[in-house]
Design a protein around this motif. Sequence first.
Motif, PDB file in Angstrom:
ATOM      1  N   GLY A   4       0.804  -1.226   0.000  1.00 35.86           N
ATOM      2  CA  GLY A   4       0.000   0.000   0.000  1.00 35.86           C
ATOM      3  C   GLY A   4       0.832   1.269   0.000  1.00 35.86           C
ATOM      4  O   GLY A   4       0.334   2.327   0.347  1.00 35.86           O
ATOM      5  N   GLN A   9       6.794   6.800  -1.687  1.00 38.85           N
ATOM      6  CA  GLN A   9       6.682   6.452  -0.259  1.00 38.85           C
ATOM      7  C   GLN A   9       7.639   5.300   0.063  1.00 38.85           C
ATOM      8  O   GLN A   9       8.355   5.327   1.070  1.00 38.85           O
ATOM      9  N   CYS A  24       3.624  16.922   0.607  1.00 40.65           N
ATOM     10  CA  CYS A  24       2.506  17.875   0.574  1.00 40.65           C
ATOM     11  C   CYS A  24       1.327  17.331   1.393  1.00 40.65           C
ATOM     12  O   CYS A  24       1.333  16.157   1.766  1.00 40.65           O
ATOM     13  N   PRO A  25       0.313  18.157   1.691  1.00 42.12           N
ATOM     14  CA  PRO A  25      -0.794  17.672   2.522  1.00 42.12           C
ATOM     15  C   PRO A  25      -1.464  16.451   1.886  1.00 42.12           C
ATOM     16  O   PRO A  25      -1.630  16.401   0.668  1.00 42.12           O
ATOM     17  N   GLY A  26      -1.826  15.504   2.726  1.00 40.36           N
ATOM     18  CA  GLY A  26      -2.571  14.342   2.241  1.00 40.36           C
ATOM     19  C   GLY A  26      -1.759  13.364   1.416  1.00 40.36           C
ATOM     20  O   GLY A  26      -2.298  12.469   0.768  1.00 40.36           O
ATOM     21  N   SER A  27      -0.425  13.520   1.419  1.00 44.08           N
ATOM     22  CA  SER A  27       0.401  12.649   0.570  1.00 44.08           C
ATOM     23  C   SER A  27       0.797  11.362   1.287  1.00 44.08           C
ATOM     24  O   SER A  27       1.442  10.505   0.710  1.00 44.08           O
ATOM     25  N   GLY A  28       0.430  11.236   2.571  1.00 46.27           N
ATOM     26  CA  GLY A  28       0.710   9.984   3.270  1.00 46.27           C
ATOM     27  C   GLY A  28       1.928  10.073   4.168  1.00 46.27           C
ATOM     28  O   GLY A  28       2.611   9.074   4.409  1.00 46.27           O
ATOM     29  N   LYS A  29       2.196  11.251   4.699  1.00 49.70           N
ATOM     30  CA  LYS A  29       3.335  11.468   5.597  1.00 49.70           C
ATOM     31  C   LYS A  29       3.269  10.519   6.799  1.00 49.70           C
ATOM     32  O   LYS A  29       4.240   9.866   7.140  1.00 49.70           O
ATOM     33  N   THR A  30       2.096  10.479   7.411  1.00 47.42           N
ATOM     34  CA  THR A  30       1.954   9.663   8.616  1.00 47.42           C
ATOM     35  C   THR A  30       2.132   8.188   8.263  1.00 47.42           C
ATOM     36  O   THR A  30       2.747   7.424   9.008  1.00 47.42           O
ATOM     37  N   ARG A  31       1.587   7.802   7.087  1.00 43.34           N
ATOM     38  CA  ARG A  31       1.761   6.416   6.648  1.00 43.34           C
ATOM     39  C   ARG A  31       3.248   6.102   6.476  1.00 43.34           C
ATOM     40  O   ARG A  31       3.743   5.077   6.941  1.00 43.34           O
ATOM     41  N   GLN A 234       3.288  24.230   5.667  1.00 42.74           N
ATOM     42  CA  GLN A 234       2.406  24.095   6.836  1.00 42.74           C
ATOM     43  C   GLN A 234       3.101  24.557   8.121  1.00 42.74           C
ATOM     44  O   GLN A 234       2.724  24.160   9.221  1.00 42.74           O
ATOM     45  N   TYR A 268      -3.865  12.059  -1.534  1.00 37.20           N
ATOM     46  CA  TYR A 268      -4.884  10.998  -1.508  1.00 37.20           C
ATOM     47  C   TYR A 268      -6.127  11.427  -0.756  1.00 37.20           C
ATOM     48  O   TYR A 268      -7.095  10.700  -0.700  1.00 37.20           O
ATOM     49  N   ARG A 269      -6.047  12.569  -0.088  1.00 35.30           N
ATOM     50  CA  ARG A 269      -7.123  12.954   0.818  1.00 35.30           C
ATOM     51  C   ARG A 269      -8.284  13.666   0.123  1.00 35.30           C
ATOM     52  O   ARG A 269      -9.442  13.347   0.365  1.00 35.30           O
ATOM     53  N   GLY A 512      -2.727  17.882  10.750  1.00 37.12           N
ATOM     54  CA  GLY A 512      -2.553  16.445  10.568  1.00 37.12           C
ATOM     55  C   GLY A 512      -3.871  15.690  10.474  1.00 37.12           C
ATOM     56  O   GLY A 512      -3.884  14.509  10.185  1.00 37.12           O
ATOM     57  N   GLU A 514      -8.004  15.027   9.074  1.00 39.32           N
ATOM     58  CA  GLU A 514      -8.775  15.190   7.835  1.00 39.32           C
ATOM     59  C   GLU A 514     -10.251  14.949   8.094  1.00 39.32           C
ATOM     60  O   GLU A 514     -10.609  14.131   8.943  1.00 39.32           O
ATOM     61  N   ARG A 556      -7.358  20.465   5.166  1.00 40.02           N
ATOM     62  CA  ARG A 556      -7.968  19.466   6.069  1.00 40.02           C
ATOM     63  C   ARG A 556      -9.174  18.808   5.417  1.00 40.02           C
ATOM     64  O   ARG A 556      -9.617  17.746   5.846  1.00 40.02           O
TER      65      ARG A 556
END
Length: 598
Positions: A4, A9, A24-31, A234, A268-269, A512, A514, A556
Amino acid sequence: MLDGLNSNQLDAVTTDKNALVIACPGSGKTRVLTRKIAYELERFDSKKKFIVALTYTNRAAEEIQRRLDDLGIPQEQLWAGTIHSFCYQWIIKPYSAYEPALVNGFSIIDDNKKRKILNELKKKHSIPFFSDINTGLDRNANYMNADPYNNAIAKEFHESILENKEIDFDLLLYYSYKMLINNKKIRSHLANIFSHIFVDEFQDTQDLQYAIIGQVLTVAGDKCKLFLVGDPDQAIYGSLGGTPKSLYEIQEEIGNQDIVFKEIPGNYRSTQRIVDFFRNFQSTEVNIEALGQRANEHGYITLDTTTNKDNLYKEFADIITHNIKKGVKPSEICIIAPQWYFLTPLAQKLKSVLPDIPFDAPGVSPLPTNRESFWWKLSRLFLSEITPKTSMSRFRWMSHLINDLNGYTNGSLGNEYIDCRRYLKIINSIKPNESNGILYLEKAFKAFFNKLELDLNDYYVLVEQWDIFFDGIRTRYESTDFIGTPDDIQYFKNIFKPSTGVVINTCYGVKGEEFETVIAFGLLWGYIPHWSSIRNQPNYITESASNKLLYVIGSRAKKNLHLFAEKGRKANSGYAYQTNHQLAQAKFEYDGTYYQEK
Ligand SMILES: Nc1ncnc2c1ncn2[C@@H]1O[C@H](COP(=O)(O)OP(=O)(O)OP(=O)(O)O)[C@@H](O)[C@H]1O
């Protein structure tokens, strides 16, 4: 564990070099961060090494640990938390004897107490109570307010708490740094035990924090890798000293070791429309493509500059009702307020007009915010739900708590798997017959110590923390913000339940996160950004601060975004607040009202 992940990534997760990852926002940083930690934990060949994950909030650290629990990754060799917790656990607590200011004991003051002392100082110096005074220090012990007068107040504040053998989080960082540079032994010890240091939201890192990490990594050399991830667009904590240093500056901090640069593009968000909206406030021209399955959905994006402030809650109630009718869950709706003092009155009004809809406003939690407090940690065990889903987290919290307790009691309790299970059973069995939240916790804590056969009065630091913890709760209930807030144990238990209500939070608190639908108000120059953070600043700084806040707010939203620059807000001088300049200039084709179907 690498499933995934897209190619960018994957590349970031598998690198074995020091890396700076811009996402960038929603790009899966936390993932990426979670998988990278999991990847490194699985490859560990030494039982003595640790991975450190530094996050901006404790909540973000908890989220990473929860995701690792879901992946089934053992976490004994991971330490995750804020830089303040890190400094406390790894430097201040074990080595306080090395710092003259701390050698005779100290306690950490709670946010509430800090605000109270600062308010008294503001009154004494005739400064408005809402003016922000940054008490942070840089590595040369300088305060960082643009206004020198505020620096003098910050200094007076620190002198007054030190007299009572108290420190705040800013002094905690400063003393940690001082101890590191003055003591080779501390530097070498830390350099030897850490294999990786991860920094989430690196754009909010302050000078002292870079310096602390830099001290450890310079000594460690190749033995410890640095992995920073974040998004300079951000960086909304500039007024507190947060700054996205460049790759070269960071290299310098870590003894000129190489760092590779990586980017994670795509979002992805959100829908492409949401992306197109928030790109109005982006500092670079880098394209952001919406990659999610609903990228091309239209959604509703509205801008309202005519509603009066007193009628906002009616508009919000309409939007919320409409969304819920359409099947959006309450927890997928968020109202973003400019500052914390907007939260409580708004939440109360909305609760009165929408009594059947749950709301989640974090500003109204009765517990003090210092999560380093032993009693805060014990409360979490007493108040959180006991379900199969929470069992791994509860076990982890128990193990940390016993570690702390061993520190206070000279290691009198075992901390093996079997011990933690036993202590958890004790906690689960204690159910005081008491409906008031404060009294319930007091009884539960005492019963726990009785069962462990420990006399609380033998441990001075714990008694002191007890007083700070309970005084903190009582002071909250005495404040005007808390009028009408329930004080029963059920209300206390709700704090640790996964939120199911409409979220009401500040633009800082939702970083962070959404949501399907975002409602943002107070988008007025002077609130966004707050005037006290931009006063006396050159134009390019105020514009950049404004763009970053709008960028964070806009990004967000997954699909719907309702923006309000309301009428009727006036400063004491009579000046009527105007629509935020950058928002007024943004080029975007807004929808009419939210109920016009497309
Ligand atoms: N490779 C992927 N495939 C599908 N969905 C993904 C992928 N990576 C991330 N996502 C999803 O994208 C959304 C955003 O991810 P995440 O919250 O990690 O973003 P972020 O980069 O941390 O955002 P921000 O900077 O705004 O906080 C999440 O719902 C996540 O599950």
